[in-house]
Design an enzyme around this catalytic site. Sequence first.
Site, short mmCIF file in Angstrom:
data_model
loop_
_atom_site.label_atom_id
_atom_site.label_comp_id
_atom_site.label_asym_id
_atom_site.label_seq_id
_atom_site.Cartn_x
_atom_site.Cartn_y
_atom_site.Cartn_z
N GLY A 269 -24.19 7.22 1.97
CA GLY A 269 -24.04 5.90 1.36
C GLY A 269 -24.93 4.84 1.96
CD GLU A 270 -25.94 3.84 7.72
OE1 GLU A 270 -27.00 3.50 8.26
OE2 GLU A 270 -25.07 4.52 8.26
CB SER A 271 -29.63 1.15 1.90
OG SER A 271 -29.64 0.36 3.09
#
Length: 1345
Positions: free
Chosen positions: A575-577
């Site tokens: 989920g982390e960009s």
Amino acid sequence: MGMQGDEKNELMSSARRKEIGRACMLSTEVGAVLAAIRRKNESHPHYFSQEDCYDTSILQSLKSLRTLIFSPQQAWGTIDPSIYLSPFLDVVESDDVPAPATAVALAAITKIFRNNVFDEKTPGAKHAMAGAVTAITSCRLEKTDSACEDAVMMRILYVLTELVRHPASVLLTDHAICTIVNTCFQVVQQSANRGDLLQRSAILPDLDVRDGGNSESDDEEIYDNRYGIRSAVDIFHFLCSLLNVVQVYHVEYETGQGTMPRQSLDEDVQLFALVLINSVVELSGDSIMNHPKLLRMVQDDLFHHLIHYGTRCTPLILSMISSIVLNIYHFLRRSVRLQLEAFFSFVLLRAASLGNPVQVQEVAIEGIINFCRQPTFITEAYVNYDTHPMFRNIFEDLGKLLCMHSFPANGPLTSLQVQAFEGLIITLQNIADSVDKEDSSSPLGEYPIEVSEYRPFWEERPANGSESWVDFVRKRKAQKRKITIASNHYNRDEKKGLDYLKVSHLVSDPPVAKAFAMFFRFTPGLDKTMIGDYLGDPSDFHLQVLKDFTETFEFTGMALDSALRTYLESFRLPGESQKIHRIIEAFSNQYYDHQTSDTFQDGEVVLVLSYSLIMLNTDQHNPQVKKKMTEDEFIRNNRAINGGKDLPREYLSELFHSIATKEITVFGQNGMTLEMNPNIWIQLINRSKKMKSFKVCDTDRDLGRDMFAVIAGPSVATLSAIFEHTEDEGMLHECTEGLFSIARISQHGLEDTLDELLASLCKFTTLLNPYASADETLYGFSNDMKPRMATLAVFAIANSFKESIRGGWRNIVDCLLKLKRLKLLPPNVVDPDNVIESSDSVADEDSESPGQRGLVGRFSHFLSMESVEESLHLGLSEFEQNQKVIQQCRIGYIFNNSSSLSNDAMQNLGRSLIFAAAGKGQKFSTPVEEEETVALCWDLLLTTTLANVNRFATFWPNYHDYLLTVAQFPMFSPIPFVEKGIIALIKVSSKILATYRPEKQSEELVFTSINLMWKLEKEILDTCFEPLTKQMSKILTEHPGNIQTQLGWKSLLHLLSITGRHQETYEQAVEALIFLMSDGTHIYRTNYIYCIDCAFGFVALRNSPVETNKKIMDSMAESVKNLVQWYTSGYSDPGSSTSTSSADDSSRALASSNFTVNLFVRLGEALRKTSLARREGIRNHAIASLQRSFTLAEELYFSPSNIINCFNLVLFAMVDDLHEKMLEYSRRENAEKETRSMEGTLKLSMELLTNVYLQFLKPISESPGFKTFWLGILRRMDTCMKADLGVYGVPDLQQIVPDLLRKIIVAMKEKNLLVPTEGDDLWEITYIQIQWIAPSVKDELFPDV
């Protein structure tokens, strides 16, 4: 000359006849065609007649041909074939000629080709062949009915068949061949609603496709435009196109068109194509590998269609697909490794899974069985797939699938279960034949094999040149097994999982990134979320893992959305960009590097567009997004991203619709794809270009064992369940043979499986049912074939593979004991007296090794019930029939020939027998039953031990521990366990001592156990004294020289003295002892005391014969010679070591003298005790023997202390005891005889005392305690002199004591030991004592006083 001329004329006549025959044939066919054209068909008046208008050129050409037929200008073989073919071809091509005439013309052409009127060398043959193809394939039937049309179409097929078979067919072009094939296919289409015969006839004959060298280039003219590989490629491509699932399933027909259902029509076309494809593969064989393009079509187009269509087809089509793949396996498997894996994974295994129609499952199972019937398939499947970490376990899945489908449920077996059962049996027999090879004597490798060093698990080459390929694949399988374990650890704890990789040598130390990358990429079942988090980590090592992970993907030829789907299906995007950016950037670089087009200017474009696709995927498929992105918006968002320029709108539009139509998803958490899709297929093809080819290999013993190990549990469970549920005799036979195959495999290192198998079979014998009475068990055994077969199987396995049985011995022993209680065992099931110590000594045919006998054949004989059925006709009773079955089991052979048992097997067998003999797990109804059971157990244990006596020291320590264990059982009863046990152990000791053995451990062990048995119940010796005495006498008389240990001598002589007390055994025991002691050769320092003790034990018996006792005492006295010999030789008996160092001589002499004197004292004490016997003859002979002993001992060295000690323990004690005995008798009434008898013995003892004193006077006088010693002699003289016999008068001792004193004092005076000396009061003390003891001799002895 005349004969040669005749032969020449004959040859010319034959050729002429042939030419005339061809002319007649052509004339007949022309006439037939003309007749068919002119014939008026009454049922069809619209057909042509004579008056109808028709093409006169056709008739003219036929008539012209007729005029030329019988007057040719040259031989038919040299005439241009077009001359006589063209008229017929014109008829075929004409639209106006009626169908019957066309059929006749086609028949005429067929005859011309069939009779080989011309060949490929005939001028104009090429043009004629091309014209024939053109005319026949363009035939049109405008004015005909369906019946005539069928006949013409059949004729067309016949003509094309003969045309292709004709020698001149080599002149045809690729285009002509393709045209012929197309025509045949059109016939199939047109005949869909007609006869099945017409469809089958549309299959072309064999095409002799010439290789024409390497066909990589399609533009070259091969063989001057003649047909070759190019036509084969085109035809093959055409046939594959018929299997295009999309086209077939999306063609729509109008309602009512045709009489057959739409599905039937599709199946006919596909089946036609599959049959032809199968023919191509069968006829071409491995020659396809010589043509890269054709091979690529098989690898890509054909397999893709077969796999894609195989998951959605009817049973008939699936069967045909399986046959094609089987043929491909035969000829082309080196080149289709990944394709075969995909076929099994996506087609056969899925089609055979539960949930599909039963018919489909049956076809899939049959396909699997056909593969398993191939001799090397299962081995090759295991080597190429199961041992490779990047492939599925194909063999394991197939084996477990067969087990699952054949496992019985409630009710009778279905056809599917029977089919799967047959496949399982075939698989097991193939493995058994590979593992248990009769001609292989080489030992198998270790199992399980361990990986002790790091090696890249993804590489397909041995780590070093010295390692065999078998060892390599076995270690790689071990790696794969550890990878599975690591994946389980990883899913629970990432750190533990990665640490396990290091501990298991799957990752180097320090670790390399590629190892982790390959682990994440190809390990099924990994948590995809955890993989995504790991790959997105910013550390340098994680970035390298990400790079290596991404490089495992092959994106060549894939669209961007397909590549992105494939990439993101292998893990879940975090989920982390920032993590997403790193991952997509790695993907973009890899995708850009693999592109061959110039669509993108650089990798940055791919990165931006990939991000856009991911956002589009979220937008289109996230239910929380209410307003969805449109196509125009998507295109607008991606303007000017390609180096300032726009990407083609059509390209972006395709991407949009692809994502909008189908979401980018992650595969199931188990890592297995749900269905084959184009993305997976492209990946497969790309991987196949780098993957090593399919390894073709033969069966191997180590691999066979490893293969079976992965399906061992399900196989045993399945066959056991079938054996339990089925009642069919044939199935039972097949099942037992399958179980026997499992035993053949399991004997080589899979002992746990063999034990499990035996446990199941023993259960089926019904002998171990604790709830059934003996009568119920016997009834079930007698009236049901299944228990008898199971019993035969159990003991057949025990006979053949006894060296590999471990825990299974307990079940076998329990079955034996139950058979004993049912009285089905032969009276002498084992014969301990005729045991074979080594298998080498067996002479009869039954002693041959299992491999030499042919196990399967012999086992089939075991399972044959014909002999039992014959016994019914012979009038044998039910009990006799059962005994005959038990005789076939050859139970005694198991134990009589147990020398081949391994140490582990020996331990388990011994433990089972000892525990059973002690009553563990046994219930006895009567004492007799208990005694018989214990006796059988000890007989079996004895037989086994005697057969392995050469390695007794290896296994018996554990047996002794088992004896100690059973002695501590809460309910242990020593009777009859000890009685049977001690007899058996004595027999074992007899066998051990029958041969001289340098090592002493065996002797120590057996006598330790004998003593244990005796201590458990000491009174038991009174119940088994006869066999014990017999065995011990045999040892002492025949093999005394082989007894080497002190424990052995002590045990034997002690037991002999106890068992010999009985009247029945006394004489035998005494003879053995006298023989031993009289010979003297086998009297050693170690056994001397035990011999004396044993002899005293016999002499001390009350009612023993006097003469025998005298012989024993004579032997005891003569044994002093041994003491003298040991003393003079410096050190003991034979076998004792002597040192050559002179420095130790004095100490050794002192030690030797002390030792021998101690032994002499022990002898003297025994005779002293004997002198107290009730019988006078024995007492007096004991004193005489003691006198003889002291006489012989004169050569021994007695120190002053030694001789005084000897007097105290022997002579003084003897005199004192006899004196006390005499006084005791004198106080009794009517005991004068006994008193006088005892007095006589006392007189002898006093004389002995005097003689021995004078014999050893010198060393005695040198003792510091000589005065005290002398007073002791005088005191005993005084005691005897003053003895009071009461009513029995004055003792006779008063007459001999003065004489003895006179004798002693005279001797002492002669040696100047008794003279008046100043400071020495010995003389004065003696004088005073003599005056007190015997005053009558005072003056004689001391005249000067």
